[in-house]
Design an enzyme around this catalytic site. Structure first.
Site, PDB file in Angstrom:
ATOM      1  CG  ASP A 160       9.962 -26.550 -58.058  1.00  0.00           C
ATOM      2  OD1 ASP A 160      10.139 -26.458 -56.556  1.00  0.00           O
ATOM      3  OD2 ASP A 160      10.964 -28.048 -58.637  1.00  0.00           O
ATOM      4  CG  HIS A 191      11.962 -29.120 -54.114  1.00  0.00           C
ATOM      5  ND1 HIS A 191      11.647 -28.953 -55.204  1.00  0.00           N
ATOM      6  CD2 HIS A 191      12.353 -30.127 -53.633  1.00  0.00           C
ATOM      7  CE1 HIS A 191      11.114 -30.463 -55.876  1.00  0.00           C
ATOM      8  NE2 HIS A 191      11.720 -30.982 -55.487  1.00  0.00           N
ATOM      9  CB  SER A 341      11.872 -33.645 -55.984  1.00  0.00           C
ATOM     10  OG  SER A 341      10.738 -33.921 -56.160  1.00  0.00           O
TER      11      SER A 341
END
EC number: 3.4.21.-
Length: 395
Positions: A160, A191, A341
């Site tokens: 990520d 994120h 996600s």
């Protein structure tokens, strides 16, 4: 199909090259990295033949550089070699890449491409509901019911934007692995920390005792390259193998790329090595969501409705909570995000949880998850499962 809000959007594009039928061309050209390519070898190519090919390709590049056709281009830069997947990436002029593509050792060539993160919908400090939903047969509970093993003995690779490994919610279980995108060994985006908090955080996570390894492949703006992501997958695979973690490891990929053979091949190689892969569903045949052996995840809201922005189709293995998911954020914070996600790390966490609880191997995890799932999803898209993630708690 509606575009999910927090899935990383990749676009893979190809140049128009004459007489190169093995060059995989795609119809979008906005995000191509000029003169940058990923060359994938045929499965029968030996280690010695692969090395000889690299020498040959480098010789071609040097000749072009002497002739002035490859000014500013580096030639071969990075090689990949894991679980039968042999490839390399580099920057080449048009004539050189055409010659390389025609080699009898080469299976196909894809253009390298920019990775972009789509916009995030953020609602700060909203109540979370995902953990309660995946541990109850009926919607509405905020209690998380789980076995105390909680993923103990399992390692999860978060591929990520990096992870804030010092966040107190990880309690020292998170370590830094590798960075393939820049020189900043931290999560400057948020994120990656958020997804890791969902799959293994102590407060907001599913597998609360799993070990976490940060694999940074996207920068602060959420951009990188296909070749950089594959480097991260290869590093994770080799790390698991060299540290005795094969068969006891999982990987979360909350990202995707428009129909890519090279991305699928890398994901399948990681799965063959003994790592369970949970992947966010994409749009119109996204990779690695379309790869064989990975567990592809679409998103639902708190009412078990398939979200309007989640992908659907036959490649979706199951749905999981993905709307307004509260998790941790860098520098000790929290945030609420929505997207496919956010759904994928719920499945990754349950995969790690079941591997610890039931002792099942990575190759059986997705089937076990589908076996436990509830037929509860409302209004899934055409040709799409109604399975909703459930950890089998009995509640």
């Amino acid at each position: 199909m509606g575009f999910f809000r927090t899935l990383f959007s990749f676009s893979i594009f190809a140049l128009s090259l004459a007489d190169t039928s093995k060059f995989i061309g795609l119809d979008d050209v906005d995000n191509i990295i000029p003169n940058s390519y990923i060359v994938v070898m045929k499965g029968a190519v030996t280690e010695a033949e692969f090395k000889d090919h690299q020498v040959w390709a480098s010789r071609i590049h040097r000749r072009s550089k002497r002739d002035g056709a490859a000014d500013g281009l580096d030639g071969l830069k990075t090689t990949f070699d894991f679980q039968g997947f042999k490839a390399y990436c580099g920057t080449f002029d048009k004539e050189s890449i055409e010659r390389i593509t025609r080699s009898s050792d080469v299976d196909y060539v894809e253009a390298d491409r920019v990775v972009k993160m789509a916009a995030l919908n953020t609602q700060r400090n909203a109540p979370s509901w995902g953990l309660g939903r995946i541990s109850h047969k009926k919607a509405g509970s905020f209690d998380y019911v789980y076995d105390s093993d909680a993923g103990s003995g399992i390692t999860i690779y978060g591929v990520d934007t990096g992870i804030d490994i010092h966040h107190p919610d990880f309690g020292g279980r998170a370590t830094w692995g590798v960075n393939t995108v820049d020189s900043e060994n931290s999560d400057q985006n948020g994120h990656g920390t958020h997804t890791a908090g969902t799959f293994a955080g102590a407060t907001y996570g599913v597998a609360k005792k799993a070990r976490i390894i940060a694999v940074k492949v996207l920068n602060a703006e959420g951009t990188g390259s296909t070749s950089g992501v594959i480097q991260g997958i290869e590093w994770s695979t080799n790390h698991a193998s060299s540290n005795g973690l094969s068969g006891k490891a999982a990987m979360n990929l909350s990202l995707g790329v428009r129909s890519s053979s090279v991305f699928n091949s890398a994901a399948e190689a990681a799965q063959r090595s003994g790592i369970f892969l949970a992947v966010a569903a994409g749009n119109d045949g996204f990779s690695p969501a379309s790869a064989r052996g990975v567990c592809t995840v679409a998103a639902t809201d708190a009412q078990d409705q398939a979200t309007s922005w989640s992908n659907y189709g036959s490649t979706v293995a199951l749905y999981a909570p993905g709307d307004k998911i509260l998790s941790i954020y860098p520098n000790g914070g929290t945030a609420t995000l929505s997207g496919t996600s956010m759904a994928s790390p719920h499945v990754c966490g349950v995969g790690a949880y079941l591997m610890a609880l039931e002792g099942i191997g990575p190759g059986r995890v997705c089937d076990r998850i589908k076996q436990l799932a509830l037929e509860s999803v409302k209004n899934p898209g055409p040709d799409t499962t109604r399975r909703l993630l459930y950890n089998g708690s009995g509640a």
